[in-house]
Design a protein around this motif. Structure first.
Motif, mmCIF file in Angstrom:
data_model
loop_
_atom_site.group_PDB
_atom_site.id
_atom_site.type_symbol
_atom_site.label_atom_id
_atom_site.label_comp_id
_atom_site.label_asym_id
_atom_site.label_seq_id
_atom_site.Cartn_x
_atom_site.Cartn_y
_atom_site.Cartn_z
ATOM 1 N N UNK A 108 0.827 -1.212 0.000
ATOM 2 C CA UNK A 108 0.000 0.000 0.000
ATOM 3 C C UNK A 108 0.861 1.262 0.000
ATOM 4 N N UNK A 109 0.401 2.251 -0.762
ATOM 5 C CA UNK A 109 0.925 3.614 -0.756
ATOM 6 C C UNK A 109 2.432 3.689 -1.041
ATOM 7 N N UNK A 151 6.770 -3.355 -11.856
ATOM 8 C CA UNK A 151 6.549 -2.648 -10.608
ATOM 9 C C UNK A 151 6.211 -3.599 -9.472
ATOM 10 N N UNK A 152 5.050 -4.271 -9.582
ATOM 11 C CA UNK A 152 4.611 -5.244 -8.572
ATOM 12 C C UNK A 152 4.299 -6.543 -9.299
ATOM 13 N N UNK A 153 4.913 -7.637 -8.865
ATOM 14 C CA UNK A 153 4.765 -8.936 -9.531
ATOM 15 C C UNK A 153 4.314 -9.946 -8.476
ATOM 16 N N UNK A 154 3.120 -10.539 -8.693
ATOM 17 C CA UNK A 154 2.534 -11.467 -7.722
ATOM 18 C C UNK A 154 2.359 -12.818 -8.407
ATOM 19 N N UNK A 155 3.028 -13.851 -7.896
ATOM 20 C CA UNK A 155 3.001 -15.171 -8.510
ATOM 21 C C UNK A 155 2.569 -16.218 -7.493
ATOM 22 N N UNK A 171 -1.102 2.556 -4.513
ATOM 23 C CA UNK A 171 0.278 2.692 -4.966
ATOM 24 C C UNK A 171 0.338 3.571 -6.215
ATOM 25 N N UNK A 172 1.492 4.172 -6.436
ATOM 26 C CA UNK A 172 1.775 4.888 -7.672
ATOM 27 C C UNK A 172 2.863 4.116 -8.398
ATOM 28 N N UNK A 173 2.528 3.580 -9.581
ATOM 29 C CA UNK A 173 3.417 2.660 -10.284
ATOM 30 C C UNK A 173 3.579 3.171 -11.714
ATOM 31 N N UNK A 228 -6.664 -1.913 -5.830
ATOM 32 C CA UNK A 228 -7.610 -0.816 -5.603
ATOM 33 C C UNK A 228 -6.891 0.520 -5.431
ATOM 34 N N UNK A 229 -7.489 1.546 -6.064
ATOM 35 C CA UNK A 229 -7.054 2.940 -5.858
ATOM 36 C C UNK A 229 -5.581 3.165 -6.197
ATOM 37 N N UNK A 230 -5.096 2.496 -7.235
ATOM 38 C CA UNK A 230 -3.727 2.702 -7.677
ATOM 39 C C UNK A 230 -3.683 3.654 -8.873
ATOM 40 N N UNK A 231 -2.600 4.387 -8.985
ATOM 41 C CA UNK A 231 -2.291 5.152 -10.188
ATOM 42 C C UNK A 231 -1.203 4.389 -10.936
#
Length: 682
Positions: free
Chosen positions: A207-208, A217-221, A231-233, A252-255
């Motif tokens: 978050x944030x 940026x964010x990698x979920x496996x 988050x701002x990515x 949710x609520x990411x840029x």
């Protein structure tokens, strides 16, 4: 951290007893207002739009940290003088450290490595810098089999020339990564780096954070029940956020913007939610065209709700490649360089209450998909068609939409089967309001067509060519030769055509002459309305079109009868009465009376064999309005054929069994009374 952390935690699907202690930990150590730490020449300079701040306290230089097990943590905390005791109310705190490695001095794999730990702890307000030109993998912070940790308000600059993760969690649960600045400063080379990498890790919060200039940026496996929020990515070389083989991920609520290929991508993931994200300017262009997309997925049971997807190169949203049961709701898809929305080989998915505007190709294209719904949406000012359905798509519904001012057709249907278009407002499109080509069993009814195709004659067209698609019940298709294309079963009925409103000499609200449809088979709307259709303005019932069995066929034993559910403009309760005739309609025999269903199993073994059977379905609304449908051609019943086989000899004198197989009818939707049809045709 403020109270919004509680919201993040509540979104995690599986709550554990550890969640409350994590909240306590975050509340103690979440957000510090700071501005002036002393950096060396390697210290990164955050961009102006980064929200992470630093204060005036001095960092303490420190070597890499390695901890394995709770006892090791206790021992090291005592030796280092770290406050806390590892309990929920008094977690260990690793704070204000500067860990910097570069060149040959970086011999370890990680700057901070914590394994096999479930005590409560926080890494907060640290500066981690790692620079290396080396083929080995290096990482900033690494958790393995670790629970109850927090990574809060740190700055990470991991500029590895090969493979790296700034933060990596493996087989770790119930951790929080929040309010960190994570980036690379050197943009002159490409790496396979990931800012935050989750592998086999569940129930974590990301978050944030501000994340930029990595590969991903964010990698979920293979991770489940994780929350990625606020988050701002941006400016990553591949994807901003990606999940693979993961379930119940909340994004949710990411840029998410200016990522080179795709903003957010979900691959083989299930039951995920994308809520209130802003996804823009992702993808890129080169001499070969535009590439990438805003949001892409080949996932299942995933919801996109209240997102804004705009100004992306390539498509705004792409769904498909085997996904199913997805939802796009209350979403704005605007000014993307490709299609606004593309659905490819998708099953049972819904597009509802979306605004698809000013996209550089068609507003939405559906390809090779089954049982999709497009409803209550706006498709306007797109450079292609408003809605385009093609490539053997079947059983899709287009209803209650406004489709306007598109540079091609409002609705274009090509090589499709069983598409229902009703109660749409289609206006001011440069070409036809609706165009059908090489498609069958298309029903166009109760729509309002206004000022489409201004340079032509009709507002609709239908073209059928002699080599036509044949669709099978299992989704396959081939070609067959049609000697008389006028017998193909598309229907226009009860539509309002702004250029065809009079005369109505018998005051039945139907124009006295059928509306002509452009094309090569002389199609008509036999019952054009004199005024715009409004479901609440007058009482109309559609016809209970019989879908099966097929007229002209041969049947025995049990026959499954199905019909199209009746639409009552006043939503009255409908009762269906079924009759059969064994003398080509001279007399009718009651079969059954049913409510709230559109099928009936008919046992014919007690009936005499014959070739003049017909079926009739009569629909009665609770206020007395009636409509009916009779199967178009007689069919035969011969119960002596039950389980019959025919024997024939091949070259080896072996017998083969030939099973008699009959196909169900492909229906025609004709929402009109037979008296109207006869009157118009005569």
């Amino acid at each position: 951290m403020n109270a919004s952390c509680f919201n993040f935690l509540q979104r995690i699907k599986t709550l554990r007893p550890f969640i409350l202690p994590i909240i306590v930990l975050i509340l103690f150590f979440g957000v510090y207002m700071h501005s002036n730490k002393n950096f060396s020449s390697l210290t990164p300079t955050p961009p102006n739009d980064c929200h992470v701040r630093v204060d005036g306290a001095l960092y303490t230089d420190h070597d890499v940290i390695y901890i394995s097990g709770n006892q090791h943590f206790h021992t090291q905390a005592a030796a280092e003088g770290w406050p806390g005791n590892g309990t929920p109310s008094n977690p260990y705190i690793i704070r204000d450290l500067r860990i910097e490695k570069s060149g040959v001095s970086w011999t370890e794999d990680y700057l901070i490595d914590i394994r096999n730990v479930d005590v409560f702890f926080s890494i907060t307000e640290c500066l981690l810098i790692g620079l290396l030109n080396d083929p080995d993998t290096k990482e900033g912070i690494h958790f393995q089999n670790t629970t109850n940790g927090c990574i809060i308000n740190n700055t990470l600059l991991i500029d590895h020339r090969s493979y790296y993760d700034s933060i990596r969690l493996e087989s770790s649960q119930h951790n929080v990564i929040t309010d960190n600045l994570i980036f690379r400063q050197d943009t002159t080379f490409h790496t396979l780096g990931i800012a935050i990498n989750l592998q086999d890790s569940n129930n974590n919060i990301i978050a944030r954070n501000s994340i930029f200039n990595h590969s991903y940026g964010i990698y979920v496996t293979s991770s489940h029940h994780n929350s990625i929020c606020e988050n701002t990515v941006y400016d990553n070389r591949q994807y901003g956020i990606i999940t693979e083989d993961s379930n119940e991920i909340m994004i949710e609520n990411n840029y998410v913007y200016r990522n080179y290929w795709t903003g957010i991508y979900l691959s083989e993931s299930t039951n995920c939610s994308l809520l209130n994200n802003t996804v823009f300017k992702n993808g890129h262009s080169d001499d070969d065209g535009v590439h990438g997309r805003g949001i892409g997925m080949d996932s299942y049971h995933t919801s996109l709700i209240n997102n804004t997807v705009k100004n992306n190169y390539g498509d705004g949203i792409t769904m498909g490649w085997g996904g199913s049961n997805n939802l796009i709701l209350n979403t704005h898809v605007v000014n993307n360089s490709g299609y606004g929305i593309r659905l490819r080989k998708l099953l049972n998915s819904t597009i509802k209450n979306v605004n698809v505007l000013n996209n550089h190709q068609s507003g939405i294209i559906i390809q090779g998909s089954h049982s999709c719904l497009i409803s209550e949406s706006l498709f306007s000012k797109n450079e292609g068609n408003g809605i385009w359905i093609e490539d053997e798509s079947q059983e899709c519904t287009i209803s209650n939409n406004t489709i306007s001012e598109n540079q091609k057709n409002g609705i274009y249907i090509y090589t499709c089967d069983r598409i229902f278009c009703f109660n749409n407002k289609v206006r001011n499109n440069d070409k036809y309001g609706i165009s059908l080509e090489d498609s069958q069993n298309i029903a166009v009814y109760f729509n309002n067509f206004i000022d489409n195709n201004p340079d032509g004659g009709s507002q609709a067209e239908e073209y059928q060519f002699f080599y036509h698609y044949h669709f099978s019940t299992n989704g396959g298709y081939g070609y067959y030769y049609v000697e008389d294309v006028s017998k193909l079963s598309n229907v226009f009925t009860h539509n309002f055509w702004y250029d065809w409103r009079t005369p109505d000499n018998n005051n039945d609200s139907i124009v006295d002459f059928p509306y002509p449809i452009d094309g090569n088979i002389d199609s008509f709307d036999w019952d054009p309305l004199i005024s715009p259709y409004n479901s609440s303005s007058f009482h109309i019932m559609s016809v209970p079109q019989i879908l099966s069995p097929k007229g002209g066929g041969l049947y025995s034993g049990t026959i499954h009868i199905t019909w199209l559910p009746v639409v009552d403009s006043f939503s009255h309760e409908i009762t269906y009465t079924l009759f059969y005739s064994d003398d080509a309609g001279k007399t009718w025999i009651l079969m059954t009376i049913v409510q709230n269903v559109n099928s009936y199993t008919w046992q014919t073994t007690s009936l005499p064999d014959g070739k003049d059977y017909l079926i009739k379905v009569v629909a009665n609304c609770s206020e007395g309005l009636i409509s009916e449908f009779i199967i178009l051609d007689e069919f035969s019943i011969n119960n002596s054929l039950i389980n019959s086989t025919f024997q024939s000899a091949d070259k080896s004198n072996q017998s083969i069994q030939v099973t008699i197989e009959f196909s169900l009818v492909i229906f025609i939707v004709a929402l009109t009374y037979s008296s109207y049809l006869n009157r118009k045709r005569n």
